[in-house]
Design a protein around this motif. Structure first.
Motif, PDB file in Angstrom:
ATOM      1  N   SER A  32       1.231  -0.748   0.253  1.00  0.00           N
ATOM      2  CA  SER A  32       0.043   0.007  -0.077  1.00  0.00           C
ATOM      3  C   SER A  32       0.872   1.360   0.473  1.00  0.00           C
ATOM      4  O   SER A  32       2.228   1.160   0.571  1.00  0.00           O
ATOM      5  CB  SER A  32      -0.926  -0.030   0.914  1.00  0.00           C
ATOM      6  N   ARG A  62       0.300   3.483   2.071  1.00  0.00           N
ATOM      7  CA  ARG A  62       1.368   4.552   3.079  1.00  0.00           C
ATOM      8  C   ARG A  62       2.176   3.081   4.171  1.00  0.00           C
ATOM      9  O   ARG A  62       3.106   3.445   5.053  1.00  0.00           O
ATOM     10  CB  ARG A  62       0.157   4.221   4.302  1.00  0.00           C
ATOM     11  N   GLU A  63       2.109   1.801   3.748  1.00  0.00           N
ATOM     12  CA  GLU A  63       2.637   1.130   4.622  1.00  0.00           C
ATOM     13  C   GLU A  63       4.491   0.642   4.108  1.00  0.00           C
ATOM     14  O   GLU A  63       4.672   0.924   4.836  1.00  0.00           O
ATOM     15  CB  GLU A  63       1.956  -0.749   4.292  1.00  0.00           C
ATOM     16  N   GLN A  82       6.093   3.659   5.745  1.00  0.00           N
ATOM     17  CA  GLN A  82       6.363   2.970   7.361  1.00  0.00           C
ATOM     18  C   GLN A  82       7.336   2.176   7.592  1.00  0.00           C
ATOM     19  O   GLN A  82       8.215   2.213   8.102  1.00  0.00           O
ATOM     20  CB  GLN A  82       5.136   2.667   7.973  1.00  0.00           C
ATOM     21  N   ARG A 140      10.614   4.301   6.390  1.00  0.00           N
ATOM     22  CA  ARG A 140      10.954   5.520   7.771  1.00  0.00           C
ATOM     23  C   ARG A 140      11.891   4.664   8.780  1.00  0.00           C
ATOM     24  O   ARG A 140      12.890   4.849   9.199  1.00  0.00           O
ATOM     25  CB  ARG A 140       9.766   5.470   8.482  1.00  0.00           C
TER      26      ARG A 140
END
Length: 203
Positions: free
Chosen positions: A83, A85-86, A89, A92
């Protein structure tokens, strides 16, 4: 795909990721003498760990290799679930470990690179341990309501686990940071982690 790893170095994180990937694990353990050898410098001219060889493609630097392993074995979801967003992450937390935590150990591993006066090395190390403690507290807060740094187990967790082992070896005080302890216990019990450590003679 073949990984060249030095026991206990950051390359061990990629060794763990390969076990998690579900693919064939081909790993060659190297030592300091190997790193200086002509045959290894033919693979990695810098003479440092680590290196990943995939056919005629050779990749170095731990900023690049975890993502490559995740991309080569997408079914393992080591780089997130795909995805929007994942994946960031995971990146990050990989960046947190690679850019903040890992360099924080350099004054402990190689104090002379920072201060020539040996009489100042203990002071330098004390400051480094305090800085690392604060970074591990940040990770502990992240792990207070989850099992993994991202939303699911990822390459970032393998890298972070190795730094926890370094903390133990270098005397970084992690007392009272309970969620890190739970994370460490989960990783210690993981079959892929166990297989990688055993292969590198770290048990």
């Amino acid at each position: 795909m073949k990984l060249y790893t030095k026991p206990g170095a950051c390359s061990t994180a990629d060794h763990i990721a390969l076990h998690w990937s579900g693919g064939e694990v081909d790993v060659q353990v190297v030592d300091s003498a190997d790193l200086k050898s002509e045959w290894y410098r033919g693979i990695n001219p810098t003479g440092s760990v680590l290196a990943l060889q995939d056919g005629d493609f050779v990749l170095t630097q731990n900023a690049a290799i975890p993502g490559y392993i995740a991309d080569c074995f997408p079914d393992a979801c080591l780089g997130g679930d795909g995805s929007a967003r994942e994946r960031p992450q995971v990146s990050r937390w990989l960046s947190f470990v690679g850019s903040d935590v890992h360099p924080g150990f350099m004054p402990l591993f190689h104090p002379a690179r920072f201060i020539g006066d040996e009489a100042q090395h203990d002071t330098l190390k004390q400051a480094a341990r305090a800085r690392l403690r604060s970074l591990f507290e940040q990770a502990n807060q992240r792990l207070s309501d989850r099992e993994w740094l991202a939303d699911a187990r990822s390459v970032a967790d393998a890298y972070f686990y190795i730094t926890l082992r370094w903390a133990e070896l270098t005397g970084v005080d992690l007392s009272g940071i309970e969620d890190l302890g739970a994370f460490r216990a989960r990783m210690d019990a993981d079959p892929g982690v166990h297989a990688a450590l055993e292969a590198e003679g770290l048990h």
